[in-house]
Scaffold this motif. Structure first.
Motif, PDB file in Angstrom:
ATOM      1  N   ALA A   9       5.586  11.746 -10.424  1.00  0.00           N
ATOM      2  CA  ALA A   9       4.165  11.477 -10.206  1.00  0.00           C
ATOM      3  C   ALA A   9       3.693  11.913  -8.827  1.00  0.00           C
ATOM      4  O   ALA A   9       2.495  11.969  -8.565  1.00  0.00           O
ATOM      5  N   HIS A  10       4.620  12.225  -7.943  1.00  0.00           N
ATOM      6  CA  HIS A  10       4.261  12.573  -6.570  1.00  0.00           C
ATOM      7  C   HIS A  10       4.180  14.085  -6.389  1.00  0.00           C
ATOM      8  O   HIS A  10       4.974  14.833  -6.949  1.00  0.00           O
ATOM      9  N   ASP A  11       3.213  14.529  -5.628  1.00  0.00           N
ATOM     10  CA  ASP A  11       3.148  15.932  -5.267  1.00  0.00           C
ATOM     11  C   ASP A  11       4.329  16.248  -4.361  1.00  0.00           C
ATOM     12  O   ASP A  11       4.600  15.520  -3.403  1.00  0.00           O
ATOM     13  N   LYS A  12       5.014  17.334  -4.648  1.00  0.00           N
ATOM     14  CA  LYS A  12       6.205  17.686  -3.880  1.00  0.00           C
ATOM     15  C   LYS A  12       5.942  18.865  -2.968  1.00  0.00           C
ATOM     16  O   LYS A  12       5.146  19.747  -3.270  1.00  0.00           O
ATOM     17  N   ILE A  13       6.645  18.865  -1.834  1.00  0.00           N
ATOM     18  CA  ILE A  13       6.589  19.990  -0.923  1.00  0.00           C
ATOM     19  C   ILE A  13       7.953  20.658  -0.906  1.00  0.00           C
ATOM     20  O   ILE A  13       8.958  20.056  -1.275  1.00  0.00           O
ATOM     21  N   GLN A  14       7.991  21.910  -0.494  1.00  0.00           N
ATOM     22  CA  GLN A  14       9.240  22.651  -0.462  1.00  0.00           C
ATOM     23  C   GLN A  14      10.077  22.224   0.750  1.00  0.00           C
ATOM     24  O   GLN A  14       9.544  21.793   1.775  1.00  0.00           O
ATOM     25  N   PRO A  15      11.414  22.354   0.658  1.00  0.00           N
ATOM     26  CA  PRO A  15      12.275  21.940   1.764  1.00  0.00           C
ATOM     27  C   PRO A  15      11.900  22.602   3.091  1.00  0.00           C
ATOM     28  O   PRO A  15      11.880  21.934   4.130  1.00  0.00           O
ATOM     29  N   GLY A  16      11.608  23.903   3.047  1.00  0.00           N
ATOM     30  CA  GLY A  16      11.272  24.603   4.280  1.00  0.00           C
ATOM     31  C   GLY A  16      10.033  24.065   4.957  1.00  0.00           C
ATOM     32  O   GLY A  16       9.968  23.960   6.186  1.00  0.00           O
ATOM     33  N   GLU A  17       9.036  23.699   4.144  1.00  0.00           N
ATOM     34  CA  GLU A  17       7.799  23.161   4.704  1.00  0.00           C
ATOM     35  C   GLU A  17       8.032  21.798   5.334  1.00  0.00           C
ATOM     36  O   GLU A  17       7.566  21.516   6.448  1.00  0.00           O
ATOM     37  N   SER A  18       8.778  20.942   4.640  1.00  0.00           N
ATOM     38  CA  SER A  18       9.087  19.615   5.163  1.00  0.00           C
ATOM     39  C   SER A  18       9.868  19.714   6.462  1.00  0.00           C
ATOM     40  O   SER A  18       9.551  19.057   7.463  1.00  0.00           O
ATOM     41  N   VAL A  19      10.890  20.553   6.458  1.00  0.00           N
ATOM     42  CA  VAL A  19      11.750  20.706   7.636  1.00  0.00           C
ATOM     43  C   VAL A  19      10.985  21.283   8.819  1.00  0.00           C
ATOM     44  O   VAL A  19      11.158  20.845   9.962  1.00  0.00           O
ATOM     45  N   ALA A  20      10.142  22.273   8.566  1.00  0.00           N
ATOM     46  CA  ALA A  20       9.361  22.862   9.653  1.00  0.00           C
ATOM     47  C   ALA A  20       8.494  21.807  10.324  1.00  0.00           C
ATOM     48  O   ALA A  20       8.395  21.758  11.555  1.00  0.00           O
ATOM     49  N   MET A  21       7.879  20.946   9.516  1.00  0.00           N
ATOM     50  CA  MET A  21       7.031  19.901  10.084  1.00  0.00           C
ATOM     51  C   MET A  21       7.858  18.847  10.813  1.00  0.00           C
ATOM     52  O   MET A  21       7.473  18.382  11.887  1.00  0.00           O
ATOM     53  N   MET A  22       9.012  18.469  10.246  1.00  0.00           N
ATOM     54  CA  MET A  22       9.842  17.464  10.908  1.00  0.00           C
ATOM     55  C   MET A  22      10.385  17.976  12.240  1.00  0.00           C
ATOM     56  O   MET A  22      10.429  17.235  13.229  1.00  0.00           O
ATOM     57  N   LEU A  23      10.788  19.242  12.287  1.00  0.00           N
ATOM     58  CA  LEU A  23      11.276  19.801  13.546  1.00  0.00           C
ATOM     59  C   LEU A  23      10.159  19.853  14.590  1.00  0.00           C
ATOM     60  O   LEU A  23      10.389  19.603  15.774  1.00  0.00           O
ATOM     61  N   SER A  24       8.946  20.148  14.134  1.00  0.00           N
ATOM     62  CA  SER A  24       7.807  20.151  15.058  1.00  0.00           C
ATOM     63  C   SER A  24       7.540  18.750  15.595  1.00  0.00           C
ATOM     64  O   SER A  24       7.227  18.577  16.777  1.00  0.00           O
ATOM     65  N   VAL A  25       7.695  17.743  14.728  1.00  0.00           N
ATOM     66  CA  VAL A  25       7.528  16.355  15.161  1.00  0.00           C
ATOM     67  C   VAL A  25       8.581  16.011  16.213  1.00  0.00           C
ATOM     68  O   VAL A  25       8.265  15.433  17.262  1.00  0.00           O
ATOM     69  N   LEU A  26       9.832  16.357  15.944  1.00  0.00           N
ATOM     70  CA  LEU A  26      10.908  16.060  16.885  1.00  0.00           C
ATOM     71  C   LEU A  26      10.687  16.766  18.216  1.00  0.00           C
ATOM     72  O   LEU A  26      11.017  16.231  19.279  1.00  0.00           O
ATOM     73  N   ASP A  27      10.131  17.956  18.150  1.00  0.00           N
ATOM     74  CA  ASP A  27       9.879  18.710  19.381  1.00  0.00           C
ATOM     75  C   ASP A  27       8.826  18.024  20.243  1.00  0.00           C
ATOM     76  O   ASP A  27       8.875  18.095  21.471  1.00  0.00           O
TER      77      ASP A  27
END
Length: 245
Positions: free
Chosen positions: A207-225
């Motif tokens: 039921a949830h909209d999914k995002i691709q692994p690369g998109e999720s990871v890119a955003m998480m790495l930006s958050v960590l940065d």
């Protein structure tokens, strides 16, 4: 095999870590772990990525001896890491998915959830946190989930998985406080990757909209940065928004 093509354009690189930073990805054979490794390898500022996984290296996050032995090999070689990502975990374990009601609770199933999703990252923190660099900012991130938030729980269900991730949040928070006493510039946080299209959910999140692994990871790495040492011990979503405990 996950497709990480096109993802590197989403991640501009880590700018808050020392040039030539070294990274360690635990659980690199998984969808998110593999995407983490691929994105970091593409960062010109990175000096090297080390990967560990159960399928490739026999690295068992649930076994204290296995985790300790892996960390000891790096320690004996004098290796230190500026970025450690614990990308292990599972929603469905041994064919057992999340419970819909408390009537479905099984002790062994719940124990398996805690072993992999809470105790495993705790062992990783125990053995690998001492390998964090003490020169400049260093980061240790664990993969949690929004459903582990007690305050955000409006639907119930998924008791074992929710509880294991809530425990992981406490483990991460407590570890961050202790680690900061020796490494004042450390950032130790729990991250929610979103509903990622990796097969991780076993069909339980249709039921949830999914995002691709690369998109999720890119955003998480930006958050960590962008996170500062003053934010260590926090719980953040892939878009950088803090999540209540």
């Amino acid at each position: 095999m996950s497709d990480f093509s096109g993802m590197t354009s989403l991640f501009s690189g880590m700018t808050s870590l020392n040039p030539g930073y070294r990274a360690l990805v635990l659980g690199s054979s998984g969808g998110i772990g593999g995407a983490f490794a691929a994105a970091i390898k593409a960062d010109p500022a990175c000096g090297g990525v080390t990967e560990l996984s159960r399928s490739r290296d026999g690295f068992d996050i649930t076994d204290d001896a296995s985790v300790g032995a892996a960390a000891a090999r790096f320690s004996e070689g004098g290796q230190r890491f500026d970025l450690i990502l614990c990308a292990t975990g599972a929603l469905v374990i041994n064919g057992n998915g999340p419970e819909k009601t408390i009537k479905a609770i099984q002790g062994d199933v719940m124990a398996a959830q805690f072993a992999l999703n809470a105790i495993g990252p705790a062992l990783a923190l125990k053995h690998f946190a001492p390998l964090l660099s003490n020169e400049g900012k260093s980061v240790f991130a664990t993969l949690s989930a929004r459903v582990g938030s007690i305050g955000d729980n409006k639907l119930g269900g998924w008791i074992s998985y929710r509880s294991a991730k809530a425990a992981l949040n406490q483990i991460t928070r407590t570890s961050a406080i202790e680690i900061a006493r020796l490494r004042a510039k450390s950032v130790v946080v729990a991250l929610h990757p979103g509903s990622v299209d990796t097969g991780f959910s076993g069909g339980f999140s249709k039921a949830h909209d999914k995002i691709q692994p690369g998109e999720s990871v890119a955003m998480m790495l930006s958050v960590l940065d962008e996170l500062e040492p003053s934010q260590t011990g926090g719980f953040f979503a892939y878009d950088g928004q803090p999540i209540e405990w």
